[in-house]
Design an enzyme around this catalytic site. Structure first.
Site, PDB file in Angstrom:
ATOM      1  N   LYS A 153      12.200 -28.318  27.415  1.00  0.00           N
ATOM      2  CA  LYS A 153      11.778 -28.531  26.021  1.00  0.00           C
ATOM      3  C   LYS A 153      12.790 -27.935  25.045  1.00  0.00           C
ATOM      4  O   LYS A 153      13.128 -28.546  24.033  1.00  0.00           O
ATOM      5  CB  LYS A 153      10.392 -27.911  25.793  1.00  0.00           C
ATOM      6  N   GLN A 210       3.094 -22.293  25.938  1.00  0.00           N
ATOM      7  CA  GLN A 210       3.134 -22.934  27.248  1.00  0.00           C
ATOM      8  C   GLN A 210       1.936 -22.502  28.102  1.00  0.00           C
ATOM      9  O   GLN A 210       1.678 -21.317  28.257  1.00  0.00           O
ATOM     10  CB  GLN A 210       4.449 -22.581  27.967  1.00  0.00           C
ATOM     11  N   ASP A 269       1.261 -29.623  20.177  1.00  0.00           N
ATOM     12  CA  ASP A 269       0.625 -30.059  21.421  1.00  0.00           C
ATOM     13  C   ASP A 269      -0.624 -30.906  21.138  1.00  0.00           C
ATOM     14  O   ASP A 269      -1.158 -31.547  22.049  1.00  0.00           O
ATOM     15  CB  ASP A 269       0.228 -28.844  22.273  1.00  0.00           C
TER      16      ASP A 269
END
Length: 299
Positions: free
Chosen positions: A53, A97, A120
């Site tokens: 990422k 994460q 997200d």
């Protein structure tokens, strides 16, 4: 044989559009898109994902910041970091994460991220906007957004008259995917482990989306001839044919046999997977445009 849907190719086209949009925003407003990624502990898979990422964010021209915290980080310490990122005007996207170490309450952390920075798409505000049909002002969860983009590449924007079946009802994927299909006028069934005669339900689908986390569960006789099959599963199984102790990745669909029945199918790996990271980048630049008071690009 079905057309194999190349997620890598579609993801690359999204990334190209993100790069263009990022450069245009910086040129017009001086705003450099900022993404902060937070990782707690030393889970190897999480570090691999975060590394990918971070590299992609830099490639897109973002200001990419990584916060790596020790496994023993407390709830309070993590919450304080998220709060500081919420208040940082140079950061447009915040990604924590998952999974977090077991002693941390992940849900409380996710819900503490400002919805406009929740790239997200997991905050209840963003989930609620999607559930009420507001696709214009929230941020949509990356994997369903990516899967939906693949569906649109095959069927176009309007899915009127098509039956869609989503196998799986998770908040991460199944529910938002069903909402996206519904917003595009498909007739949607959400199936799951408690569904009676799941194979028969799946066979009614023009668009069959599998997201259950069970290797090769969806067989050829679950697939309507000519259907589009979107396989979201990523499962590692033993592959003794490759040598002792070797493994390989498979989806939730028995690919080889389903490909003989379907009209289009996503492979694993190389299907939905690459789309997730591409849509994360798309969400981040969308958030940056909104923060700058500009109309964001459509991906």
């Amino acid at each position: 044989m079905a057309d194999i849907v190349d997620g890598k190719q579609v993801a690359a086209s999204v990334i190209d559009a993100v790069k263009t949009a990022t450069a245009a925003l910086e040129k017009d407003t001086g705003v450099k898109t900022g993404l902060a990624v937070v990782i707690v502990g030393d889970d190897p898979a999480s570090h691999t994902y975060v590394g990918a990422k971070g590299r992609m964010a830099k490639e897109c021209g973002f200001n990419s910041i990584q916060h790596t915290l020790p496994a023993e980080t407390t709830q309070g310490e993590l919450a304080k970091l998220v709060q500081s990122l919420n208040e940082d005007a140079a950061i447009h996207g915040i990604l924590v994460q998952l999974p977090l170490p077991k002693h941390l309450n992940a849900e409380a952390i996710i819900q503490s991220i400002r919805p406009d920075k929740d790239v997200d798409g997991l905050h209840v505000v963003n989930a609620g906007k999607l559930a009420t049909g507001d696709l214009a002002t929230g941020l949509i969860s990356c994997t369903p957004a990516g899967a939906m983009l693949l569906v649109r590449r095959i069927h176009g924007e309007d899915l009127s008259g098509l039956n869609a079946v989503v196998i799986g009802r998770s908040n991460l994927f199944g529910k938002p995917m069903a909402q996206l299909l519904l917003s595009a006028n498909a007739t949607v069934t959400t199936a799951h482990s408690k569904t009676k005669d799941l194979a028969a339900v799946a066979r009614g689908a023009d668009i069959l989306v599998a997201a259950v986390g069970r290797p090769e569960m969806v067989k050829a006789d679950w697939v309507k001839p000519g259907a589009t099959v979107i396989d979201v599963g990523i499962n590692r199984i033993a592959a003794p044919e490759r040598g002792e102790g070797k493994s390989r990745l498979v989806g939730d669909v028995a690919f080889a046999e389903a490909a003989e029945v379907a009209a289009a199918i996503t492979p694993v790996p190389g299907g939905v997977g690459p789309m997730t990271i591409a849509m994360l980048m798309a969400n981040t630049v969308i958030a940056a445009y909104r923060a700058a008071g500009k109309q964001p690009p459509k991906f």
